[in-house]
Design an enzyme around this catalytic site. Structure first.
Site, PDB file in Angstrom:
ATOM      1  CG  HIS A 355     -13.864 -29.060  -1.156  1.00 46.74           C
ATOM      2  ND1 HIS A 355     -15.017 -28.414  -0.757  1.00 46.74           N
ATOM      3  CD2 HIS A 355     -14.148 -30.371  -1.164  1.00 46.74           C
ATOM      4  CE1 HIS A 355     -15.953 -29.319  -0.514  1.00 46.74           C
ATOM      5  NE2 HIS A 355     -15.449 -30.524  -0.766  1.00 46.74           N
ATOM      6  NE  ARG A 544      -6.441 -22.658   9.133  1.00 52.49           N
ATOM      7  CZ  ARG A 544      -6.143 -23.894   9.517  1.00 52.49           C
ATOM      8  NH1 ARG A 544      -7.072 -24.646  10.080  1.00 52.49           N
ATOM      9  NH2 ARG A 544      -4.915 -24.363   9.378  1.00 52.49           N
ATOM     10  CB  THR A 651     -19.078 -21.331   3.246  1.00 49.90           C
ATOM     11  OG1 THR A 651     -17.921 -21.694   3.999  1.00 49.90           O
ATOM     12  CG2 THR A 651     -19.309 -22.351   2.159  1.00 49.90           C
ATOM     13  CE  LYS A 655     -20.677 -20.421   7.366  1.00 50.01           C
ATOM     14  NZ  LYS A 655     -19.379 -21.029   7.694  1.00 50.01           N
TER      15      LYS A 655
HETATM   16  C1  26W Z   1      -4.084 -32.146   2.511  1.00 50.88           C
HETATM   17  C2  26W Z   1      -4.300 -30.928   3.252  1.00 50.88           C
HETATM   18  C3  26W Z   1      -5.595 -30.287   2.898  1.00 50.88           C
HETATM   19  C4  26W Z   1      -6.538 -30.094   3.870  1.00 50.88           C
HETATM   20  C5  26W Z   1      -7.728 -29.489   3.553  1.00 50.88           C
HETATM   21  C6  26W Z   1      -5.826 -29.886   1.603  1.00 50.88           C
HETATM   22  C7  26W Z   1      -7.009 -29.292   1.287  1.00 50.88           C
HETATM   23  C8  26W Z   1      -7.956 -29.099   2.256  1.00 50.88           C
HETATM   24  C9  26W Z   1      -9.285 -28.486   1.923  1.00 50.88           C
HETATM   25  C10 26W Z   1      -9.739 -28.962   0.568  1.00 50.88           C
HETATM   26  C11 26W Z   1      -9.209 -27.020   1.993  1.00 50.88           C
HETATM   27  C12 26W Z   1     -10.578 -26.384   2.115  1.00 50.88           C
HETATM   28  O1  26W Z   1     -11.158 -26.371   3.165  1.00 50.88           O
HETATM   29  N1  26W Z   1     -11.057 -25.786   1.020  1.00 50.88           N
HETATM   30  C13 26W Z   1     -12.179 -24.902   1.108  1.00 50.88           C
HETATM   31  O2  26W Z   1     -13.374 -25.622   0.878  1.00 50.88           O
HETATM   32  C14 26W Z   1     -14.516 -24.788   1.067  1.00 50.88           C
HETATM   33  C15 26W Z   1     -15.746 -25.643   0.933  1.00 50.88           C
HETATM   34  O3  26W Z   1     -15.928 -26.026  -0.375  1.00 50.88           O
HETATM   35  C16 26W Z   1     -14.501 -23.638   0.089  1.00 50.88           C
HETATM   36  O4  26W Z   1     -15.586 -22.791   0.366  1.00 50.88           O
HETATM   37  C17 26W Z   1     -13.208 -22.855   0.221  1.00 50.88           C
HETATM   38  O5  26W Z   1     -13.130 -21.862  -0.784  1.00 50.88           O
HETATM   39  C18 26W Z   1     -12.019 -23.788   0.111  1.00 50.88           C
HETATM   40  O6  26W Z   1     -10.804 -23.089   0.366  1.00 50.88           O
END
Ligand code: 26W
Length: 817
Positions: A355, A544, A651, A655
C-alpha cells in the site's frame, strides 16, 4: 431481512423495558439506540447463522482478510440499508415519536484504523458480503482506537478514543473460541520417532478471545464475519509457585503486559518505528487468526493437503506478514508436514497487497527483538531466507550486492516486505501507476525473479456507504433516472451520463449539492463559529496530514490568493471556502505545524473585511468516517495533489468523484485512472509527472532557491512564514520554511505551485459556467462505477483468491481494468 413495522415496534418497546426497566417516555436517546440495536442484532444473527451453516455445507473456499486496521464507521444505518429495512424502521420509530437519525448519532464511530489502508479493509468487507463471497476479516479489537483530535490554540491535541465505554452493540464475544498465543522463551529440539520435534518452553502464554462483528450483504441474506481479537491473561499462565512465594508484582506484571497487546492502535500512518509491542500485536492476531481458521478447516477436512483450495489468506500490507512463518510453524510442528509440503501450502494460501512506496513505512525488525519475542518463528524465517538466498545465488552466482538487496534477513534486520513477497503467490499494488512503480523501481529485483506474482488491483470504495447511505438524495435522483440496478451493479451508473444534458436532472443535482452544502455549513458554524457562504465553491482537502500529500501546496495557494485580494479586493474570483480535515501522527512535527498553519491562516483570513468574504478557510477537527460522510456529498472540488509517484492510490478521490465533486489533482495513484475515466474535460490535472519526479531524484537538476528567487509569489509566501505576517507567530513556522528551503523541497511544492495556480484559475473560470460545471459533475458520477469496491473484490476473487465466480461479477467490467 424480514420484519414488519408492528413486529419491530413491539420488539423495540419490549427491549426498552427489559434492558433498562423504563417506559418509552423515560428512556434516554442512548437507551433507545441500544434497544433498537438489540432488535437489529436479533434479526441479523438469524441470517448470520444460516450463512455459516451454508458455508460449512457447501465447503466452498473461504477468504480471510488479515489486517491490523478496520476503519468501519458506524454500522446501524448500513445494516438497515443493506438489510432492506430502513424504511420500515424509520416509519415504525416515527409512529412512536422517535427520529431514527437521532438514534443513529448515538453509535460510536470505531476508529480502528489510521486512514486509507484501514478504510479500504472496511470497504472490502462490505463488498464481499454484497457479492456473496465468503470473505471474513481478521484483526485486533483495540481498546482505544485512533486518538480523538481536538484543536486547542490552533494546535492538534490528542485525546484517547474510548470507543467501548458505553459498550459496543455489534460485537459478539466468543470465549469458547479463544486460543493461546505464545511469546518469548526458547526452543528445545527433541528426537521423536525419526524426526526432530521443536518444543517451545518457558514461553509467556496469552489468551486471544474473539469478538465477532457481523457484515451484512446488500439484500442477499449473506452475513460474513469480522473477527477481532482481544488479549487476556491465561489463568494458569504464571507460575503459581512463585506467586505463592510472594511474587505478586511479577504476576501482576504479566496481567499488565497482556492487557497492553490489544490496548491501542499505533497512530503512525506511513511511518514505521520498530516497537516490540507492535510486533507483539502482529503475531498475536496472526497466530490467533490462523489457529482458528485451521481449527474450522479441520472440522470438515481430514487432511491439510486441500488447504489452499479451501482457504485464502490475504495480508493487508506487511503488518500481518508473520503469517508466512506462522502458517509454516503450524503445518510442520503441529500438523507434522514436511518443509516442502508446508511451503507449497503456505505460498499457495497467502497473497499480499502493498500500500505504499514511502521508504520510511517499510517494516524491518532487529533480529534480536524478533528472535527474543518469537524464537520458533525466527528459526523458520531464517530457513526461508537461507533457501531463498541459495536460489538467488544459483541465479546470480557471486553477485552478493544483489542478494544483499533482496535477502529477508540481512545486516541484523528482518525485512517484512521481502518475506511477504517470497512467502505469497500474489503481490499486488493498489492502482496501475503504483503497481508499475513497484515492478520497475521498488521491487524491481523481485519482479525479475517472480514476474508472474505481480499484478494490479486498483482500489475501490463501497458505493453503498459512500453514495447510497451518505448521499440519499443523490442516490434517489440516480435511481429515478436509471433505476435501482446500480446499487447491486455499480457499472450501470454509466447510464447516468445520458442525463448530462437534461435540464431537470441538472437542476435537481444542483439543488441536492446545495442542500448538502447547507448541512455542512451548519456543522461548520456549530463547530468552528465560522459562517460560510453556501454559494461559494466548497474546496475540500481531507486526508491524513503528510508532507507528500502536500497540504502545504494548498495553503501556499490560499496565501497567494489572499495576498492578491489584499492588493486588489475587486479581483474577479468566485468566492471559495477551503475546507481541511485530517489527523497528524502525534510525533510528526511538521504535520502538526501544518495543522497549526492552516488554523492560523484561517484566523487571519476569516476576519479580514478587506477581502469581502471571497475567501474562507476552515479546519474541521477529528476527521473520521462519519465526518467524511458529511463532507464528500457537500464538496464541489476535490483536492488530490500529492507529489506524483507518492500516493499509492487514494480512495478519498473516488468518494468525491462519486458524489459529483470535480478533482484538481496530479497524475498520481488512482487519479490517473479517474482522469482516464472522465476525460480531460472533466478534471483539472497539473504538475510534475511521476517520471519527471523520478528523473529529478535520479539526475538532480531541481533547485528550490531558483524558484524562490524568481517567483515573487513564492518568495513573499515563504517570507510571510517567518516575518511576523502571522501575528504572534514569527518563529513558529520556521521549521516549515526550513524544511522546504534547506532540504531542497523534497516533495516539489514550489515546483508545482505555478501549474497548480493555473489549474485553479481554469477551474474558477469553469465554475462560472453553471451548466458546464453541472455536466462535469454528472460525468464524474456516471463514470465512478468502476471505482466501486465490488469491482475490486471481484478481481481479487477471480485473479488472486480463485473463489467461486460470483453472480455479481458477471456484469462487472472486471476484465477491462
Ligand atoms: C508501519 C506504519 C504504517 C502504517 C500504515 C505503514 C504504512 C501504513 C499504510 C500502508 C499506509 C496507508 O494507509 N496507505 C494507503 O493505503 C491506501 C489503500 O490502499 C491507499 O489508497 C493510499 O494511497 C495509501 O497511502
Amino acid at each position: 431481512m424480514l420484519i414488519n413495522k408492528e413486529e419491530l415496534k413491539k420488539m423495540f418497546v419490549n427491549n426498552v423495558q427489559t434492558m433498562f426497566g423504563k417506559g418509552l417516555e423515560e428512556a434516554s436517546t442512548n437507551n433507545k439506540y441500544m434497544a433498537l440495536s438489540r432488535v437489529i442484532r436479533d434479526i441479523i444473527s438469524k441470517n448470520w447463522l444460516e450463512s455459516n451453516k451454508r458455508y460449512t455445507k457447501t465447503g466452498e473456499k473461504q477468504v480471510y482478510y488479515f489486517s491490523m486496521e478496520f476503519l468501519l464507521g458506524r454500522l446501524l444505518d448500513m445494516y438497515l440499508v443493506n438489510g432492506g429495512i430502513k424504511d420500515t424502521c424509520q416509519v415504525a420509530l416515527a409512529e412512536l415519536g422517535i427520529d431514527l437519525d437521532e438514534l443513529e448519532k448515538q453509535e460510536s464511530d470505531p476508529g480502528l484504523g489510521n486512514g486509507g489502508l484501514g478504510r479500504l479493509a472496511a470497504c472490502f468487507m462490505e463488498s464481499m458480503a454484497a457479492v456473496e463471497l465468503p470473505g471474513h476479516g481478521c484483526g485486533i479489537r483495540y481498546k482505544y482506537g485512533l486518538f480523538e483530535q481536538k484543536i486547542v490554540d490552533n494546535y492538534q491535541v490528542e485525546l484517547p478514543d474510548n470507543w467501548l465505554k458505553d459498550g459496543y452493540a455489534w460485537e459478539f464475544r466468543k470465549p469458547d473460541k479463544a486460543v493461546q498465543v505464545r511469546f518469548g522463551g526458547s526452543i528445545r529440539e527433541e528426537w521423536d520417532k525419526g524426526r526432530t520435534r521443536f518444543v517451545h518452553q518457558d514461553y509467556e502464554a496469552v489468551l486471544a478471545v474473539p469478538y465477532d462483528v457481523p457484515l451484512v450483504g446488500y439484500r442477499n441474506n449473506t452475513v460474513n464475519t469480522l473477527r477481532l481479537w482481544s488479549a487476556e491473561a491465561v489463568n494458569d499462565a504464571f507460575d503459581f509457585a512463585s506467586f505463592n512465594r510472594g511474587e505478586y508484582l511479577q504476576a501482576m506484571g504479566y496481567q499488565n503486559s497482556v492487557g497492553q497487546i490489544s490496548k491501542i492502535l499505533y497512530p503512525q500512518d506511513d511511518f514505521y518505528e520498530g516497537r516490540v509491542l507492535r510486533l507483539k500485536q502482529q503475531y498475536f492476531f496472526v497466530s490467533a487468526g490462523l489457529q482458528s481458521i485451521i481449527r474450522r478447516y479441520k472440522l470438515t477436512n481430514p487432511s491439510m493437503k486441500k488447504f489452499p483450495e479451501k482457504v485464502a489468506v490475504h495480508i493487508n500490507d506487511t503488518h500481518p506478514a508473520v503469517a508466512v512463518p506462522e502458517l509454516m510453524r503450524i503445518l510442520m510442528d503441529e500438523e507434522g508436514l514436511s518443509w516442502d509440503d508446508a511451503w507449497a501450502i503456505t505460498t499457495k494460501t497467502i497473497s499480499y497487497t502493498n500500500h505504499t512506496i514511502m521508504p520510511e513505512a517499510l517494516e524491518t525488525w532487529t533480529i534480536d527483538m524478533y528472535k527474543a519475542l518469537l524464537p520458533r518463528i525466527y528459526m523458520i524465517t531464517n530457513e526461508i531466507n537461507e533457501r531463498f538466498c541459495r536460489m538467488l545465488w544459483d541465479r546470480n552466482p557471486g553477485n552478493w550486492d544483489k542478494i544483499k538487496g533482496m535477502a529477508i534477513i540481512v545486516d541484523g534486520m528482518v525485512h517484512m516486505a521481502r518475506l511477504a513477497v517470497v512467502g505469497s503467490h500474489s503481490v499486488n499494488g493498489v492502482a496501475q501507476i503504483h503497481t508499475d512503480i513497484l515492478k520497475e523501481h521498488i521491487m524491481r529485483d523481485f519482479h525479475e525473479v517472480y514476474p508472474g506474482k505481480f499484478n494490479n488491483k486498483t482500489n475501490g470504495i463501497t458505493h453503498r456507504r459512500w453514495l447510497l447511505k451518505s448521499n440519499p438524495q443523490l442516490a434517489e435522483l440516480i435511481t429515478d433516472c436509471i433505476g435501482a440496478g446500480w446499487i447491486k451493479r455499480p457499472e450501470e451508473l454509466e447510464q447516468f451520463a445520458d442525463f448530462a444534458d437534461d435540464k431537470k436532472v441538472q437542476d435537481r443535482l444542483r439543488k441536492i449539492k446545495l442542500s448538502n452544502k447547507k448541512i455542512l455549513a451548519k456543522y461548520i458554524k456549530e463547530h468552528t463559529g465560522v459562517s460560510v457562504n453556501i454559494h461559494s465553491i466548497f474546496d475540500v482537502h481531507i486526508k491524513r496530514i503528510h508532507s507528500y500529500k502536500r497540504q502545504m501546496l494548498n495553503i501556499f495557494h490560499i496565501m497567494d490568493l489572499y495576498n492578491r485580494l489584499k492588493q486588489n479586493p475587486d479581483l474577479d474570483i468566485t468566492p471559495r471556502t477551503y475546507i481541511f480535515a485530517g489527523k497528524a501522527a502525534p510525533g510528526y512535527y511538521i504535520a502538526k505545524q501544518t495543522i497549526k498553519l492552516i488554523n492560523v491562516l484561517a484566523s487571519v483570513v476569516n476576519k479580514d473585511k478587506d477581502i469581502k468574504n471571497k475567501l474562507k478557510v476552515v479546519f474541521l477537527e477529528n476527521y473520521s468516517v462519519s465526518l467524511g460522510e458529511m463532507l464528500f456529498p457537500a464538496a464541489d472540488v476535490s483536492e488530490q495533489i500529492s507529489t506524483a509517484s507518492k500516493e499509492a492510490s487514494g480512495t478519498g478521490n473516488m468518494k468525491f468523484m462519486m458524489n459529483g465533486a470535480i478533482t484538481i489533482g496530479t497524475l498520481d495513484g488512482a487519479n490517473v485512472e479517474i482522469h482516464n475515466a472522465v476525460g480531460d474535460d472533466n478534471i483539472f490535472i497539473f504538475g510534475l509527472t511521476s517520471k519527471e519526479v523520478f528523473d529529478y531524484y535520479l539526475y538532480g537538476g531541481y533547485n528550490v532557491w531558483h524558484l524562490y528567487n524568481n517567483d515573487i509569489r513564492l518568495k513573499t509566501i515563504l517570507e510571510q512564514l517567518v516575518n511576523g505576517f502571522f501575528p504572534y507567530e514569527r518563529e513558529e513556522f520556521r521549521a516549515i520554511y526550513q524544511s522546504l528551503l534547506s532540504n531542497n523541497d523534497e516533495f516539489f511544492v514550489l515546483q508545482d505551485f505555478d501549474s497548480y495556480a493555473k489549474a485553479h484559475v481554469e477551474l474558477d473560470q469553469r465554475y462560472k459556467d453553471k451548466e458546464k460545471w453541472i455536466k462535469m459533475s454528472i460525468q464524474n458520477i456516471a463514470h465512478s462505477g468502476i471505482f466501486s469496491s465490488d469491482r475490486t473484490i471481484c478481481q481479487y476473487s477471480k485473479e488472486i483468491w480463485h473463489t467461486r465466480s460470483v453472480d455479481i461479477c458477471k456484469g462487472l467490467s472486471c476484465s477491462k481494468h
